[in-house]
Design an enzyme around this catalytic site. Structure first.
Site, PDB file in Angstrom:
ATOM      1  N   ASP A   1       0.837  -1.201   0.000  1.00 42.61           N
ATOM      2  CA  ASP A   1       0.000   0.000   0.000  1.00 42.61           C
ATOM      3  C   ASP A   1       0.870   1.248   0.000  1.00 42.61           C
ATOM      4  O   ASP A   1       1.656   1.466   0.937  1.00 42.61           O
ATOM      5  CB  ASP A   1      -0.889  -0.034   1.258  1.00 42.61           C
ATOM      6  N   ASP A   2       0.760   2.065  -1.045  1.00 38.67           N
ATOM      7  CA  ASP A   2       1.505   3.327  -1.141  1.00 38.67           C
ATOM      8  C   ASP A   2       3.014   3.104  -1.229  1.00 38.67           C
ATOM      9  O   ASP A   2       3.786   3.886  -0.675  1.00 38.67           O
ATOM     10  CB  ASP A   2       1.207   4.240   0.055  1.00 38.67           C
TER      11      ASP A   2
ATOM     12  N   CYS B   1      -6.372   3.850  -3.689  1.00 38.33           N
ATOM     13  CA  CYS B   1      -6.469   2.503  -3.134  1.00 38.33           C
ATOM     14  C   CYS B   1      -7.644   1.671  -3.653  1.00 38.33           C
ATOM     15  O   CYS B   1      -7.449   0.609  -4.236  1.00 38.33           O
ATOM     16  CB  CYS B   1      -6.552   2.594  -1.609  1.00 38.33           C
TER      17      CYS B   1
ATOM     18  N   HIS C   1     -11.100  -2.161   2.147  1.00 43.54           N
ATOM     19  CA  HIS C   1     -11.389  -0.858   1.541  1.00 43.54           C
ATOM     20  C   HIS C   1     -12.246  -0.958   0.285  1.00 43.54           C
ATOM     21  O   HIS C   1     -12.097  -0.184  -0.662  1.00 43.54           O
ATOM     22  CB  HIS C   1     -10.083  -0.106   1.243  1.00 43.54           C
TER      23      HIS C   1
ATOM     24  N   ASP D   1      -0.112  -1.128  -4.800  1.00 43.29           N
ATOM     25  CA  ASP D   1      -1.424  -0.713  -5.325  1.00 43.29           C
ATOM     26  C   ASP D   1      -1.348   0.563  -6.150  1.00 43.29           C
ATOM     27  O   ASP D   1      -2.193   0.809  -6.996  1.00 43.29           O
ATOM     28  CB  ASP D   1      -2.466  -0.602  -4.212  1.00 43.29           C
TER      29      ASP D   1
END
Length: 458
Positions: A45-46, A85, A142, A285
């Site tokens: 993530d990120d 995301c 999410h 992502d």
């Protein structure tokens, strides 16, 4: 072997949609055999475009993720389907562009809010479940915060993690949009692990899932919530990176903490004798964050422009790789154009699962995994996301890429600016530094037409 059915697929689809796809899904049922591999999809993530040792980062410690690349095939032109995301995750799980998957932007972090991925979408988990695989989700979701849109209603037999966009890794609270909310769930039921480090909880859950299902094929979607803010790397890694400049030191510690947990899972597979029976996919992502809550940076896009939220390369070009030791090539690199939607058809082909008629935007890349000279299956790629002053969208055809209403959001406070129209030739200018729009109006026109044609399909 008898194919095991999962009730979750029927639960995750509306009644009408279920009737429409049931015949096709029946055709996709597969008799499992001893050679059918396990699958683990790891989504960080990120994480920045070049933030791995195997992508040239010399100031990070990522020896375990690099091990996946050493055992498999790494991509240099791999794209997320979105720069944020939720739509990126929906695209990976459905094999469709985010707009066609019903998730054009980030979904809710509020329990009970109806926003989320529509239940009529058929997910990777539903495809694998119908083929007899045990299916598990660990980590971030999410994609919906009501029972019918949570993981166990979207094809997963088992789920552990948080439903919203991010959590504190020790209290497991969502602090960023009040009131504060505890967000940790097992199979849709709130559970409490106060003070326990969430990366450790994820590894423990992943190991237990593997142990329970090691006698027959399993599909595990490990959606790691790091290095997304809050930067909460372990103390030993904060000390290790103390000499790096702020905020790279905080980010590097969190990446190393992430890498260490991935290594623990890889070691567990080896201890269980499952390494050669397991396909591992790794991808970020989207690009790294330059938000205030991420200390305005820390990640690195290398030669690429911008970051998370942007359709310039730094927001969507991501590290990605796949390994299957003993079956796929090892230690090789591919430059062919590929993106997140490709994993569903690729994994289905590798696992000999016949896909139902799902009208996917992803294409199998199995041919280019085995042949470095094989052509990309994508003549054109499209992106669109919400933006200030109108939707931000981009089209890439060959080496040409057009960005409209682009966000230029590199490092530092208040650096972001809007870019109305930008045309680049990525072969000559991968950093998108020279705007060729005025010099090539005919190419701008052609790419606009390609965007409009895609928009009509939504």
């Amino acid at each position: 072997m008898v194919v095991r059915y999962s009730a979750s697929i029927a639960w995750g689809l509306g009644a009408t949609a279920w009737l429409m796809v049931s015949e096709n899904l029946l055709a996709a049922e597969t008799q499992l055999n001893e050679t059918q591999p396990n699958v683990i999809v790891i989504l960080t993530d990120d994480q920045g475009s070049v933030d791995l040792g195997c992508y040239g980062a010399e100031d990070l410690v990522t020896k375990h993720i690099d091990r996946i690349a050493e055992r498999g095939v790494r991509f240099r032109q791999f794209y997320a389907a979105a720069p944020v995301c939720s739509p990126s995750r929906a695209a990976l799980l459905t094999g469709k562009y985010p707009q066609r998957a019903g998730v054009p932007g980030n979904t809710t972090s509020i329990p009970g809010n109806q926003a989320g991925m529509p239940t009529e979408q058929v997910t990777m988990a539903e495809v694998f479940s119908k083929a007899g695989y045990a299916t598990g989700h660990i980590g971030k979701w999410h994609l919906g915060y009501v029972p019918e849109k949570m993981p166990t209603a979207q094809g997963f037999d088992y789920s552990f993690g948080h439903m919203g966009g991010c959590i504190d890794n020790y209290s497991h609270f969502f602090y960023w949009n009040g009131p504060n909310r505890h967000d940790l769930h097992r199979n849709g039921v709130e559970v409490f692990h106060d003070g326990e480090y969430f990366p450790d909880l994820m590894v423990g859950e992943a190991k237990e899932f593997i142990n329970r299902h090691q006698e027959k094929p399993f599909f595990l979607y490990w959606a790691i919530n790091t290095p997304h803010y809050p930067y909460q790397g372990e103390a030993k890694w904060l000390e290790h990176f103390a000499d790096l400049p702020y905020p790279r030191n905080l980010y590097a510690a969190f990446v190393a903490s992430t890498d260490e947990r991935i290594g623990q899972l890889l070691d567990h597979l080896e201890e269980r004798g499952l390494t050669k029976q397991t396909i591992i996919v790794f991808q970020s992502d989207h690009g790294h964050s330059t938000e205030e809550r991420a200390h305005f940076g820390g990640g690195n896009a290398g030669p690429y422009r911008a970051a998370k939220f942007s359709l310039f390369e730094g927001g969507i070009r991501v590290p990605a790789m796949i390994s299957w030791p003993g079956t796929l090539p090892a230690g090789e690199v591919r430059d062919q154009l590929s993106f997140g939607c490709d994993w569903l058809p690729t994994l289905a082909e590798l696992c000999k699962i016949e896909l139902p008629e799902l009208d996917l935007d992803g294409r199998s890349i199995v041919s280019l995994l085995s042949d470095a000279k094989a052509a990309t299956p994508h003549e054109v790629l499209n992106w669109q996301t919400g933006g200030r002053g109108g939707p931000q969208w981009a089209v890439r055809q060959g080496d040409w890429k057009l960005v409209v209403n682009g966000r230029d959001n590199g490092e530092g406070i208040n650096r972001e600016k809007s870019v109305p129209l930008w045309l680049s030739n990525l072969a000559e200018d991968p950093g998108e530094q020279t705007n060729l729009a005025q010099a090539h109006p005919e190419i701008v026109k052609r790419l606009r037409e390609l965007h409009e044609a895609e928009r009509q399909r939504e």
